[in-house]
Design an enzyme around this catalytic site. Structure first.
Site, short mmCIF file in Angstrom:
data_model
loop_
_atom_site.label_atom_id
_atom_site.label_comp_id
_atom_site.label_asym_id
_atom_site.label_seq_id
_atom_site.Cartn_x
_atom_site.Cartn_y
_atom_site.Cartn_z
N HIS A 160 99.52 50.42 11.20
CA HIS A 160 100.09 50.64 9.87
C HIS A 160 101.55 50.17 9.78
O HIS A 160 101.98 49.72 8.72
CB HIS A 160 100.01 52.12 9.48
N ASN A 165 110.45 47.45 12.24
CA ASN A 165 110.65 48.58 11.34
C ASN A 165 112.10 49.02 11.35
O ASN A 165 112.68 49.26 12.41
CB ASN A 165 109.73 49.75 11.73
N ASP A 209 105.80 56.60 18.26
CA ASP A 209 106.68 57.12 17.20
C ASP A 209 105.97 58.26 16.46
O ASP A 209 106.16 58.43 15.26
CB ASP A 209 107.12 56.01 16.23
N HIS A 246 111.31 50.39 17.70
CA HIS A 246 110.24 49.96 16.78
C HIS A 246 110.55 48.64 16.07
O HIS A 246 110.90 48.60 14.90
CB HIS A 246 109.78 51.06 15.82
N HIS A 268 108.93 56.99 22.97
CA HIS A 268 109.45 57.23 21.61
C HIS A 268 108.42 58.07 20.86
O HIS A 268 107.47 57.56 20.29
CB HIS A 268 109.67 55.88 20.93
N GLU A 285 117.43 59.31 18.71
CA GLU A 285 117.20 58.32 17.66
C GLU A 285 117.66 58.95 16.35
O GLU A 285 116.88 59.49 15.58
CB GLU A 285 115.72 57.93 17.54
N HIS A 310 117.39 50.73 13.81
CA HIS A 310 117.92 51.13 12.50
C HIS A 310 119.23 50.38 12.27
O HIS A 310 120.25 50.98 11.92
CB HIS A 310 118.11 52.64 12.44
ZN LIG Z 1 111.06 57.49 15.83
#
Ligand SMILES: [Zn+2]
Length: 384
Positions: free
Chosen positions: A252, A221, A276, A218, A64, A131, A197
């Protein structure tokens, strides 16, 4: 005659086993054998590479990532990205798209596909990770929510046509789709279905796992979080063993305590470290454009002007160091998550130093920074 190379007198992580001093025998692009250095003293006609006690591991596999140093994978710069990645210990990667209006996504994918054959002498591109734009408008992350759209069978066909069948992973919000038809359709084409997402509830996710959902993008997130009465997507990722959890390990995106919790619950065979990385990864502080998105780089993160994280500034080697230095995990555990788990999810003979596997190898200094990198047996990077 195929050349034989013996890497010896190093600390070798396979990564589940550690040999010190260890040796790895390579013929051409493949690993022939690995074990204690003493077992290889009778090898003849091999080029000897004396590691002098340095660490040798499989190359990192980043499934990713969006680009680095100002180069976006979504377009003609793909070969530049491949060329730059080995200096971060990354020997293979899955270039990942970003949400734009559908026509623009397809146009950029055409450019990426045209550039594919020019990838030469760097990290290996393993396929495409879509993505965006098939995200929940409620959990777009940095993406413009008005450009999102539900994933359909027709969109899958279009993506495969435009990319010459190179799509290997699709991150999407299943609750926006006809998931019962879509998930088996993706599996049948060898595409890894990835939830991400997504604003789905815990109850919704279970049946999708039975239909082939195998990974989460992720974790934590841009997904519905965990509440003790509604565990959400995060709860489902923690709960279902069949879901491999991607984790941005830059320090982070997810608090170290939460990263540690995830790894303790799932185990390293169910956590895949990802970068990412944004196309601005590794760039000096300043204001930039990522496609049509204005982003700010502060030296450690990439953000939209409102503070939303917009991909990462760090590459996957930073994630590896975060696991070893901040979470204090054994290197074996960190390497399993950065090499073996992502390669296994894609079903590829990579991410392990094992007979028959690709000779993607990284030599590290004592601070876990790459000094020499090999992709399929070919030297692609030596630190000055
Ligand atoms: Zn991404």
């Amino acid at each position: 005659m195929t050349e034989l190379r013996l890497f010896t007198q190093g600390i070798v992580y396979t990564p589940s086993e550690r040999w010190a001093p260890g040796a790895v025998l390579v013929r051409g692009s493949r690993i022939v054998d690995v074990g204690p250095a003493a077992a290889f003293t009778s090898v003849r006609n091999a080029e000897i590479i004396d590691l002098q006690g340095a660490v040798l591991t499989p190359g990192l596999v980043d499934i990713h990532m969006h680009g680095l140093h100002g180069h976006d994978v979504m377009g003609p710069d793909l070969p530049r990205v491949a060329h730059l990645l080995p200096r971060y210990g990354v020997t293979s990667f899955v270039p990942t798209t970003l949400t734009f209006p559908w026509d623009e996504v397809l146009r950029r994918l055409e450019e990426m596909t045209a550039a594919w054959d020019r990838v030469e002498g760097g990290a290996e591109a393993l396929g495409i990770h879509i993505e965006g734009p098939h995200l929940s408008p409620k959990r777009p992350g940095m993406a413009n929510a008005s450009w999102t759209r539900p994933l359909t069978l027709e969109d899958v066909d279009t993506l495969q046509r435009v990319t010459g069948g190179r799509v290997r992973m699709i991150t999407f919000a299943p609750e926006e789709t006809d998931a019962v038809r879509l998930l088996p359709y993706l599996r049948a084409q060898g595409i890894l279905p990835v939830i991400g997402h997504s604003d789905a509830t815990f109850r919704q996710v279970g049946p999708w796992v039975d239909l082939g959902l195998h990974m989460a993008t992720h974790t934590f997130n841009a997904m519905r979080g965990l509440h003790h009465r509604e565990p959400g997507v995060v709860g489902a990722v923690l709960y279902y063993d069949d879901i491999v959890a991607q984790l941005i390990a830059d320090g982070h995106h997810v608090h170290p305590a939460v990263m540690d919790l995830l790894i303790r619950v799932k185990g390293p065979d169910r956590v895949a470290l990802i970068s990412d990385a944004a196309p601005l990864a590794g760039s000096p502080p300043g204001e930039y454009m990522w496609g049509s998105y204005r982003v700010v780089v502060d030296g450690e993160t990439v953000r939209l002007p409102d503070g939303t994280l917009a991909g990462a500034h760090a590459l996957l080697d930073t994630g590896l160091r975060t696991m070893i230095r901040t979470l204090l995990l054994p290197p074996e555990t960190a390497l399993i998550m950065a090499c073996r788990t992502p390669a296994r999810a894609l079903g590829l003979p990579k991410g392990e130093i094992r007979p028959g596997f690709d000779a993607d190898l990284v030599v590290w200094d004592e601070t876990w920074r790459p000094t020499q990198v090999y992709v399929k047996g070919r030297p692609v990077y030596t630190r000055e």
